[in-house]
Scaffold this motif. Structure first.
Motif, PDB file in Angstrom:
ATOM      1  N   SER A   1     -48.163   8.305 -17.810  1.00 14.46           N
ATOM      2  CA  SER A   1     -48.975   9.649 -17.230  1.00 14.46           C
ATOM      3  C   SER A   1     -48.711  10.731 -17.981  1.00 14.46           C
ATOM      4  N   GLY A   2     -47.341  10.906 -18.459  1.00 10.17           N
ATOM      5  CA  GLY A   2     -47.253  11.950 -19.307  1.00 10.17           C
ATOM      6  C   GLY A   2     -47.887  12.105 -20.587  1.00 10.17           C
TER       7      GLY A   2
ATOM      8  N   LEU B   1     -45.357  16.972 -14.396  1.00 13.07           N
ATOM      9  CA  LEU B   1     -46.608  16.466 -14.672  1.00 13.07           C
ATOM     10  C   LEU B   1     -47.887  17.271 -14.317  1.00 13.07           C
ATOM     11  N   THR B   2     -47.668  17.910 -12.981  1.00 11.64           N
ATOM     12  CA  THR B   2     -48.727  18.913 -12.752  1.00 11.64           C
ATOM     13  C   THR B   2     -48.980  20.081 -13.633  1.00 11.64           C
TER      14      THR B   2
ATOM     15  N   LEU C   1     -48.466  19.779 -16.802  1.00  6.26           N
ATOM     16  CA  LEU C   1     -49.042  19.150 -17.833  1.00  6.26           C
ATOM     17  C   LEU C   1     -50.624  19.218 -17.505  1.00  6.26           C
ATOM     18  N   GLU C   2     -50.775  18.831 -16.558  1.00  8.32           N
ATOM     19  CA  GLU C   2     -52.236  18.825 -16.023  1.00  8.32           C
ATOM     20  C   GLU C   2     -52.776  20.244 -16.138  1.00  8.32           C
ATOM     21  N   GLU C   3     -52.262  21.462 -15.874  1.00  9.12           N
ATOM     22  CA  GLU C   3     -52.376  22.733 -15.885  1.00  9.12           C
ATOM     23  C   GLU C   3     -52.703  23.176 -17.478  1.00  9.12           C
TER      24      GLU C   3
ATOM     25  N   LYS D   1     -53.610  21.033 -19.967  1.00  7.90           N
ATOM     26  CA  LYS D   1     -54.562  20.237 -20.270  1.00  7.90           C
ATOM     27  C   LYS D   1     -56.011  20.983 -19.864  1.00  7.90           C
ATOM     28  N   LYS D   2     -55.911  21.399 -18.761  1.00  4.66           N
ATOM     29  CA  LYS D   2     -57.219  22.089 -18.137  1.00  4.66           C
ATOM     30  C   LYS D   2     -57.434  23.326 -18.943  1.00  4.66           C
TER      31      LYS D   2
ATOM     32  N   ALA E   1     -50.493  10.298 -21.356  1.00  8.67           N
ATOM     33  CA  ALA E   1     -51.893  10.602 -21.065  1.00  8.67           C
ATOM     34  C   ALA E   1     -52.361  11.952 -20.875  1.00  8.67           C
ATOM     35  N   LEU E   2     -51.511  12.508 -20.480  1.00 10.91           N
ATOM     36  CA  LEU E   2     -51.934  14.155 -19.924  1.00 10.91           C
ATOM     37  C   LEU E   2     -51.613  14.948 -21.228  1.00 10.91           C
ATOM     38  N   GLY E   3     -51.064  14.310 -22.231  1.00 13.52           N
ATOM     39  CA  GLY E   3     -51.005  15.182 -23.405  1.00 13.52           C
ATOM     40  C   GLY E   3     -49.763  15.575 -24.149  1.00 13.52           C
TER      41      GLY E   3
END
Length: 225
Positions: free
Chosen positions: A89-90, A60-61, A63-65, A67-68, A92-94
């Protein structure tokens, strides 16, 4: 199509890789968070299969990277964790889909095809530049509405160039995208040169209004002639 499989279970990783390669995908792999993070920011993938629980990090981290950074790779989460919170969560993060272990490889392949089919060219299966078009579903090429016969690698090379029209593409980037991660182990890129040479000849003979130009010492660029 190039797929990155991020999975820390060696046997499952191998099984997924072999299954996808039978479907004619180019497959790269990563077995921990640092390796996965490096690969997703060095190379471009059509789809990423991502395990949430990874050594030295979390999917998930990652995925956050992504998305950023605004990277738009299709992502399918593959994880033993089936909690609704993780799934939401996954997504939502794309992430585009979520598959819970254990799963059948046939189902995974179907999910990959479905995601690629939905996202490829924003749902379009036809890529066109000037008078040259590729049907991504049937893997066919037309020039002046006449069918042009290409082998699998020529098709993949042309697809990559059409998606990156007027952009300088290095030999390394082209080799990695079409031939996979092992390409950088080669002493030279003669195999790229010969594929480009054959593709150029076929396009020229067919009367294509596109041209693959060489940039000395760096790579190639596709332009409208």
């Amino acid at each position: 199509m190039k797929i990155l499989v991020i999975e820390d279970e060696p046997q499952l990783l191998q099984s997924i890789q072999e299954s996808l390669e039978k479907e004619q995908y180019v497959v790269a792999t990563a077995s921990d968070y640092p390796e996965a993070l490096e690969k997703v920011f060095v190379y471009t993938y059509d789809c990423i299969l991502l395990d949430i629980m990874l050594p030295h990090g979390n999917g998930l981290t990652l995925l956050e990277e992504l998305k950023k950074a605004g990277k738009s790779e299709n992502v399918i989460i593959i994880s033993a964790k089936d909690a609704l919170e993780d799934k939401l969560s996954g997504l939502a993060l794309g992430a585009d889909d979520y598959l819970t272990k254990p799963f059948h490889l046939a189902e995974l392949n179907a999910r990959v095809k479905a995601v690629l089919r939905r996202k490829e060219q924003q749902g379009k299966q036809l890529v066109s530049v000037a008078n040259t078009s590729l049907d991504l579903e049937e893997r066919l090429c037309w020039v002046h509405e006449q069918l042009l016969e290409l082998n699998r690698k020529e098709f993949d090379v042309l697809h990559y160039f059409l998606l990156n029209k007027n952009r300088l593409i290095s030999k390394t980037a082209l080799a990695e995208h079409v031939w996979g991660d092992h390409a950088d182990q080669s002493d030279n890129f003669d195999f790229v040169y010969y594929q480009i040479k054959n593709l150029r000849k076929k396009l020229q003979e067919a009367g294509a209004d596109i041209l693959i130009t060489a940039v000395y010492g760096i790579g190639y660029k596709l332009v409208i002639s």
